[in-house]
Design a protein around this motif. Structure first.
Motif, mmCIF file in Angstrom:
data_model
loop_
_atom_site.group_PDB
_atom_site.id
_atom_site.type_symbol
_atom_site.label_atom_id
_atom_site.label_comp_id
_atom_site.label_asym_id
_atom_site.label_seq_id
_atom_site.Cartn_x
_atom_site.Cartn_y
_atom_site.Cartn_z
ATOM 1 N N HIS A 137 -62.479 36.913 -127.579
ATOM 2 C CA HIS A 137 -63.660 37.552 -127.769
ATOM 3 C C HIS A 137 -63.555 38.209 -129.141
ATOM 4 C CE1 HIS A 137 -66.344 36.536 -124.527
ATOM 5 N NE2 HIS A 137 -65.139 36.465 -123.833
ATOM 6 N N HIS A 138 -64.452 38.241 -130.109
ATOM 7 C CA HIS A 138 -64.507 39.208 -131.068
ATOM 8 C C HIS A 138 -65.282 40.251 -131.145
ATOM 9 C CE1 HIS A 138 -62.210 36.215 -133.225
ATOM 10 N NE2 HIS A 138 -62.984 35.271 -132.807
ATOM 11 N N ASN A 139 -66.402 40.391 -130.200
ATOM 12 C CA ASN A 139 -67.198 41.337 -130.082
ATOM 13 C C ASN A 139 -66.892 42.277 -128.752
ATOM 14 O OD1 ASN A 139 -68.926 40.460 -132.414
ATOM 15 N ND2 ASN A 139 -69.860 39.036 -130.705
ATOM 16 N N ASP A 140 -66.882 43.626 -128.949
ATOM 17 C CA ASP A 140 -66.597 44.542 -127.704
ATOM 18 C C ASP A 140 -65.241 44.139 -127.187
ATOM 19 O OD1 ASP A 140 -69.196 45.677 -127.804
ATOM 20 O OD2 ASP A 140 -69.935 43.857 -126.790
ATOM 21 N N ALA A 141 -64.321 44.142 -128.251
ATOM 22 C CA ALA A 141 -62.903 43.696 -127.785
ATOM 23 C C ALA A 141 -62.329 44.771 -126.844
ATOM 24 C CB ALA A 141 -62.044 43.484 -128.990
ATOM 25 N N PRO A 142 -61.501 44.424 -125.896
ATOM 26 C CA PRO A 142 -61.033 45.590 -125.022
ATOM 27 C C PRO A 142 -59.776 46.201 -125.833
ATOM 28 C CG PRO A 142 -60.497 43.372 -124.264
ATOM 29 C CD PRO A 142 -61.292 43.067 -125.151
ATOM 30 N N ARG A 143 -59.134 47.271 -125.430
ATOM 31 C CA ARG A 143 -58.146 47.836 -125.767
ATOM 32 C C ARG A 143 -56.814 46.899 -125.415
ATOM 33 N NH1 ARG A 143 -58.428 53.480 -122.687
ATOM 34 N NH2 ARG A 143 -56.266 52.704 -122.429
ATOM 35 N N PRO A 144 -56.097 46.781 -126.628
ATOM 36 C CA PRO A 144 -54.670 45.731 -126.338
ATOM 37 C C PRO A 144 -54.033 46.153 -125.291
ATOM 38 C CG PRO A 144 -55.284 46.572 -128.752
ATOM 39 C CD PRO A 144 -56.278 47.183 -128.091
ATOM 40 N N ASP A 145 -53.943 47.584 -124.991
ATOM 41 C CA ASP A 145 -53.100 47.874 -123.685
ATOM 42 C C ASP A 145 -53.812 47.080 -122.295
ATOM 43 O OD1 ASP A 145 -55.211 49.567 -124.039
ATOM 44 O OD2 ASP A 145 -54.027 51.178 -123.020
ATOM 45 N N ALA A 204 -65.092 47.340 -114.035
ATOM 46 C CA ALA A 204 -66.289 46.550 -114.603
ATOM 47 C C ALA A 204 -66.577 46.659 -115.896
ATOM 48 C CB ALA A 204 -67.580 47.040 -113.987
ATOM 49 N N HIS A 205 -66.370 47.602 -116.595
ATOM 50 C CA HIS A 205 -66.714 47.552 -118.148
ATOM 51 C C HIS A 205 -65.553 46.665 -118.770
ATOM 52 C CE1 HIS A 205 -70.078 50.128 -118.474
ATOM 53 N NE2 HIS A 205 -69.471 51.146 -117.892
ATOM 54 N N ILE A 206 -64.145 46.956 -118.401
ATOM 55 C CA ILE A 206 -63.096 46.228 -118.801
ATOM 56 C C ILE A 206 -63.122 44.756 -118.671
ATOM 57 C CG2 ILE A 206 -60.575 45.667 -118.594
ATOM 58 C CD1 ILE A 206 -60.045 48.691 -117.796
ATOM 59 N N ALA A 207 -63.586 44.307 -117.416
ATOM 60 C CA ALA A 207 -63.805 43.103 -117.064
ATOM 61 C C ALA A 207 -65.081 42.348 -117.977
ATOM 62 C CB ALA A 207 -64.087 42.737 -115.653
ATOM 63 N N VAL A 208 -66.147 43.019 -118.218
ATOM 64 C CA VAL A 208 -66.947 42.498 -119.109
ATOM 65 C C VAL A 208 -66.796 42.291 -120.362
ATOM 66 C CG1 VAL A 208 -69.521 43.225 -120.127
ATOM 67 C CG2 VAL A 208 -68.999 43.576 -117.598
ATOM 68 N N ASN A 209 -66.026 43.167 -121.045
ATOM 69 C CA ASN A 209 -65.491 43.115 -122.269
ATOM 70 C C ASN A 209 -64.590 41.943 -122.364
ATOM 71 O OD1 ASN A 209 -67.006 45.325 -123.330
ATOM 72 N ND2 ASN A 209 -64.958 46.779 -122.921
ATOM 73 N N LEU A 210 -63.876 41.588 -121.345
ATOM 74 C CA LEU A 210 -62.720 40.552 -121.608
ATOM 75 C C LEU A 210 -63.427 39.056 -120.917
ATOM 76 C CD1 LEU A 210 -59.689 41.859 -119.879
ATOM 77 C CD2 LEU A 210 -59.931 40.787 -122.216
ATOM 78 N N GLY A 211 -64.803 39.047 -120.583
ATOM 79 C CA GLY A 211 -65.449 38.187 -119.862
ATOM 80 C C GLY A 211 -65.027 37.788 -118.770
ATOM 81 N N LEU A 212 -64.639 38.478 -117.881
ATOM 82 C CA LEU A 212 -63.977 38.272 -116.602
ATOM 83 C C LEU A 212 -65.034 38.343 -115.628
ATOM 84 C CD1 LEU A 212 -60.458 40.096 -116.881
ATOM 85 C CD2 LEU A 212 -60.952 37.549 -117.593
ATOM 86 N N THR A 213 -65.727 37.181 -115.359
ATOM 87 C CA THR A 213 -66.797 37.216 -114.180
ATOM 88 C C THR A 213 -66.651 35.665 -113.501
ATOM 89 O OG1 THR A 213 -68.214 36.377 -115.690
ATOM 90 C CG2 THR A 213 -68.422 38.702 -115.490
ATOM 91 N N LEU A 214 -65.701 35.818 -112.499
ATOM 92 C CA LEU A 214 -65.471 34.551 -111.939
ATOM 93 C C LEU A 214 -66.681 34.167 -110.730
ATOM 94 C CD1 LEU A 214 -61.674 34.886 -110.739
ATOM 95 C CD2 LEU A 214 -62.921 33.150 -112.072
ATOM 96 N N ARG A 215 -67.582 35.149 -110.573
ATOM 97 C CA ARG A 215 -68.532 34.505 -109.392
ATOM 98 C C ARG A 215 -70.135 35.249 -110.094
ATOM 99 N NH1 ARG A 215 -64.081 35.444 -106.753
ATOM 100 N NH2 ARG A 215 -63.382 34.058 -105.327
#
Length: 215
Positions: A137-145, A204-215
């Protein structure tokens, strides 16, 4: 005459399964011998039907796709599984392969890719759609850590993290994953500690930024 490759198709949408069947039936080498809409059903049918390959989505109700892969591979280390998902993020590809899948392609791939992946896995190899491992993902990238911390999660931590990020309570997660409430609460505490957050909203914000939505 060469026998057809027997496929168990797993997706929670009937229309999607119908489309997959039409796509697979276009050739003479593949036959869909069973369908499932949940992970629990897929595990049972895999034992009963003994397909050559299980073609499955990750986004399903119940235990979900990643846990389904793990349980099938625990029961049958020789199981061949190809993930066919809408998710193109690297973290999903890595998780699916680590769980035991031999291949990963996306639902927006070219029609011939599905048959190509099935053939490669049947020959004893693996298949990951070109470009998936490098996709980011290039937009709203999460922090590397955050990215590094999630990559280091155990399978159960990742499951709990995904469900917490969707807004599920500890009690509901415990019921869904068949774990004790205290066990899930401990996982939740460790997850927040590793991600350096205090609330599920932040998860939830971290998951959204990573695109992590399994359901």
């Amino acid at each position: 005459m060469k026998s057809k490759i027997k496929i168990l198709l797993v997706d929670d949408h009937l229309v999607v399964r119908a489309g997959f069947k039409m796509l697979l039936a276009a050739g003479d080498a593949i036959e869909v011998i069973g369908e499932a809409e949940r992970g629990e059903q897929a595990i049972q049918l895999h034992q009963e039907l003994k397909p050559d390959i299980l073609v499955m989505d990750l986004s399903m109700p119940g235990i979900g796709g990643l846990e389904t892969i793990r349980r099938i591979c625990q029961r049958d280390p020789a199981a061949k599984i190809l993930v066919f998902s809408v998710h193109h993020e690297q973290v999903y590809v890595g998780r699916a392969l680590n769980a035991g899948a031999q291949g990963y392609i996306t639902k927006n791939s070219a029609p011939g890719i599905l048959a190509e992946a099935i053939a490669a896995i049947m020959d004893g190899g693996s298949y990951v759609e070109q470009g998936l491992i490098k996709s980011q993902h290039h937009n709203d990238a999460p922090r590397p850590d955050h990215q590094a911390a999630i990559a280091g999660f155990s399978p159960r931590e990742f499951d709990v993290f995904s469900l917490l990020a969707q807004g599920m309570t500890v009690h509901k997660i415990a019921d869904q994953l068949c774990l004790g409430h205290k066990t899930v609460a401990n996982y939740a505490t460790q997850i927040k500690k590793k991600l350096q957050v205090d609330t599920t909203t932040e998860l939830a914000h971290i998951a959204v930024n990573l695109g992590l939505t399994l359901r």
